[in-house]
Structures are given as structure tokens and as C-alpha cells.
Design a protein around this motif. Structure first.
Motif, mmCIF file in Angstrom:
data_model
loop_
_atom_site.group_PDB
_atom_site.id
_atom_site.type_symbol
_atom_site.label_atom_id
_atom_site.label_comp_id
_atom_site.label_asym_id
_atom_site.label_seq_id
_atom_site.Cartn_x
_atom_site.Cartn_y
_atom_site.Cartn_z
ATOM 1 N N ASP A 1 1.204 -1.168 0.183
ATOM 2 C CA ASP A 1 0.093 -0.170 -0.137
ATOM 3 C C ASP A 1 1.417 1.527 -0.113
ATOM 4 N N ASN A 2 0.765 1.845 -1.278
ATOM 5 C CA ASN A 2 1.369 3.194 -1.668
ATOM 6 C C ASN A 2 0.515 3.887 -1.018
ATOM 7 N N THR A 3 -0.766 4.192 -0.017
ATOM 8 C CA THR A 3 -1.323 5.469 -0.746
ATOM 9 C C THR A 3 -0.631 7.040 -0.015
ATOM 10 N N TYR A 4 -0.363 6.145 1.306
ATOM 11 C CA TYR A 4 0.037 7.695 2.299
ATOM 12 C C TYR A 4 1.227 7.472 2.407
ATOM 13 N N GLY A 5 2.118 6.501 2.635
ATOM 14 C CA GLY A 5 3.622 6.375 2.385
ATOM 15 C C GLY A 5 3.674 4.835 1.795
ATOM 16 N N ARG A 6 5.200 4.042 2.210
ATOM 17 C CA ARG A 6 4.497 2.479 1.645
ATOM 18 C C ARG A 6 4.947 1.456 2.445
ATOM 19 N N ILE A 7 3.705 1.295 2.913
ATOM 20 C CA ILE A 7 3.597 -0.016 3.932
ATOM 21 C C ILE A 7 3.255 -1.839 3.255
ATOM 22 N N TYR A 8 3.774 -2.211 3.644
ATOM 23 C CA TYR A 8 2.847 -3.730 3.607
ATOM 24 C C TYR A 8 2.036 -3.498 4.221
ATOM 25 N N LYS A 9 0.657 -4.410 3.250
ATOM 26 C CA LYS A 9 -0.165 -4.746 3.486
ATOM 27 C C LYS A 9 -1.152 -5.521 2.500
ATOM 28 N N THR A 10 -1.216 -7.301 3.349
ATOM 29 C CA THR A 10 -1.695 -7.791 2.477
ATOM 30 C C THR A 10 -3.063 -7.486 1.980
ATOM 31 N N GLY A 11 -3.125 -8.069 0.231
ATOM 32 C CA GLY A 11 -4.725 -7.384 -0.675
ATOM 33 C C GLY A 11 -4.373 -5.525 -1.107
ATOM 34 N N ALA A 12 -3.770 -5.566 -0.548
ATOM 35 C CA ALA A 12 -3.370 -4.121 -1.545
ATOM 36 C C ALA A 12 -2.372 -4.433 -2.451
ATOM 37 N N ILE A 13 -2.625 -3.082 -3.721
ATOM 38 C CA ILE A 13 -2.098 -3.438 -4.808
ATOM 39 C C ILE A 13 -0.987 -2.160 -4.994
ATOM 40 N N SER A 14 0.164 -2.285 -5.391
ATOM 41 C CA SER A 14 1.463 -0.321 -6.076
ATOM 42 C C SER A 14 1.406 -0.543 -7.376
ATOM 43 N N VAL A 15 1.044 0.157 -8.090
ATOM 44 C CA VAL A 15 2.094 0.329 -9.453
ATOM 45 C C VAL A 15 2.798 1.004 -9.443
ATOM 46 N N GLY A 16 4.046 0.585 -10.617
ATOM 47 C CA GLY A 16 5.304 1.335 -10.197
ATOM 48 C C GLY A 16 5.779 1.465 -11.670
ATOM 49 N N VAL A 17 6.936 2.533 -12.023
ATOM 50 C CA VAL A 17 7.490 2.256 -13.045
ATOM 51 C C VAL A 17 9.209 2.420 -12.564
ATOM 52 N N ILE A 18 9.988 1.178 -13.119
ATOM 53 C CA ILE A 18 11.525 0.859 -12.699
ATOM 54 C C ILE A 18 11.981 2.892 -13.111
ATOM 55 N N SER A 19 12.788 3.194 -12.154
ATOM 56 C CA SER A 19 13.152 4.131 -12.497
ATOM 57 C C SER A 19 14.755 4.509 -12.155
ATOM 58 N N HIS A 20 15.426 3.594 -11.692
ATOM 59 C CA HIS A 20 16.820 3.431 -11.704
ATOM 60 C C HIS A 20 16.970 2.155 -11.228
ATOM 61 N N SER A 21 18.495 1.636 -11.690
ATOM 62 C CA SER A 21 18.901 0.091 -11.976
ATOM 63 C C SER A 21 19.806 -0.463 -10.493
#
Length: 166
Positions: free
Chosen positions: A107-127
């Protein structure tokens, strides 16, 4: 760029909000990227989920540096690639700059946390990085605490393809 160099950053799309789907927050995205994603098949499903193309799915259990940040409007967080079995299981050796990735149970809604069932989508921005807790960086684009995102795996889900650069 070199250390000490200055640059000016202009934003476009700050505050973008999804009005046709509930429970999904958009961030770090311009209207132009939203348009390209829509042309690539992103949309709302019959049951009200945001359908998003991604190149790969990543388990939240291997996310490292950047966890616990109190917002996701700057910076990223890293996929740790230190476990070869996990890398092979999820196809992580195929990651490329610009790939759209789904982080399952994040869950990245209000920060970055582990939460069962949540989904976040992002883009690879560095290697990759070989320092403990680090690896390819993910800049968040969408997050749904309740898992209101339907993922469509497509290896072409990459910014270079979306913008006609490849």
C-alpha cells in the motif's frame, strides 16, 4: 549531472485524481502518461477496478530501501534482488528501465507499507545496486489499499513502448 550542479524541475499533472474508479490513488503522473496508458489498455473493469498493464509482478516481501517513507511523491523504493530463487520465480532478471511493475501486498497510498491485499503499480526508475536493501527503484504511479486494481501482465508494458521510443 555532476555533484553540485543545479537544475530546475517543472511538474505537470500534480494532483491528478481518478474520478471514475474508487479506492485507487494516482501519483507521480502527468495527464500525458495517463493518456498513453489508456491507449495501451488501461481502463475501468465492469466491477469497478482499474485495469492496468504491467510487465511483471513483484512480491512486497522483497521490497527494501524506501519502505516506511511517509509519502511517495518523491523518491522511490527498491526491489531487493539478493535471493536467486525469488528472482527466477518472479522473472526479475528481465526487469528494464521504464517497466511498469505491480507490487503485490504493498500500500503506497500514504507512504510505503506492507498490507495484505493491497496493490501498487510503479515504474522502474533506476537500476540494480549491490548494497544491502537496495536494488532497482520503483516510482509509484497507482496504489489501492483494498486491491481495486486488476493487473494485465504484458511484457511490453514499458514507458519506451508507450511513448513510441522502441
Amino acid at each position: 549531472l555532476i555533484v553540485g550542479e543545479k537544475m530546475q524541475v517543472y511538474t505537470y499533472g500534480l494532483g491528478l485524481e481518478l474520478l471514475n474508479v474508487e479506492g485507487v490513488k494516482a501519483m507521480n503522473m502527468s495527464p500525458y502518461l495517463m493518456e498513453r496508458l489508456t491507449e495501451a489498455g488501461m481502463g475501468v473493469t465492469e466491477d469497478g477496478k482499474l485495469r492496468v498493464p504491467v510487465a511483471i509482478k513483484v512480491p512486497a516481501k522483497i521490497m527494501g530501501s524506501g519502505l516506511g517513507a511517509n509519502h511517495v511523491y518523491s523518491g522511490d523504493y527498491d526491489i531487493q534482488l539478493f535471493d536467486e530463487k525469488t528472482n527466477q520465480e518472479y522473472g526479475l532478471e528481465k526487469l528494464r528501465f521504464g517497466d511498469l511493475v505491480a507490487i503485490i501486498d504493498a500500500d503506497n497510498t500514504y507512504g510505503r507499507i506492507y498490507k495484505t491485499g493491497a496493490i501498487s503499480v510503479g515504474v522502474i526508475s533506476h537500476s540494480i545496486c549491490h548494497s544491502a536493501g537496495h536494488g532497482p527503484g520503483v516510482t509509484t504511479l497507482f496504489s489501492s489499499r483494498g486491491g481495486n486494481i486488476e493487473l494485465v501482465v504484458d511484457e511490453k508494458a514499458n514507458l519506451a513502448t508507450l511513448f513510441g521510443l522502441r
